[in-house]
Motif scaffolding. Structure first.
Motif: not given
Length: 114
Positions: A62-81
């Motif tokens: 998880m420590a290795g994946l966390e930066p990538h998941l944060a980057e993905l969350a920034d790209m996607i934004g709100d999943l409700g969209n």
């Protein structure tokens, strides 16, 4: 090995409780509960170190994946969209926006930058 010893102790205790005429049915259940507790403690003692190793490995992953998941969350934004994911015949998965926020920009040769 400990499980075998616990089961053997439980087997020895059960006939002694059943042979006494004043033994009530609840005594048998309490002996079974104690036997089950002994078996569970023994199993936890045996697998506890392996569970700790698994936890440490998952924390490292998880420590290795966390930066990538944060980057993905920034790209996607709100999943409700977005609409529900759609799998294409070639195996690609696409997420369509419910309401497009920006017009599509075409390159000089008409290509789309994905």
């Amino acid at each position: 090995m400990r499980c075998t010893a616990a089961l053997f102790a439980l087997a020895l205790a059960m006939p002694a409780a059943a042979d006494t005429p004043e033994a009530e049915p609840e005594d048998g259940f309490s002996l079974l509960e104690e036997g089950a507790k002994i078996i569970m403690r023994s199993m936890l003692d045996d697998i506890g170190p392996k569970l700790d190793e698994m936890r440490d490995g998952l924390e490292g992953a998880m420590a290795g994946l966390e930066p990538h998941l944060a980057e993905l969350a920034d790209m996607i934004g709100d999943l409700g969209n977005y609409q529900a994911p759609e799998r294409l015949p070639n195996g690609d998965i696409i997420l369509r926006r419910k309401i497009p926020q920006a017009p599509i920009e075409f390159g000089p040769n008409g290509e789309v930058d994905i």
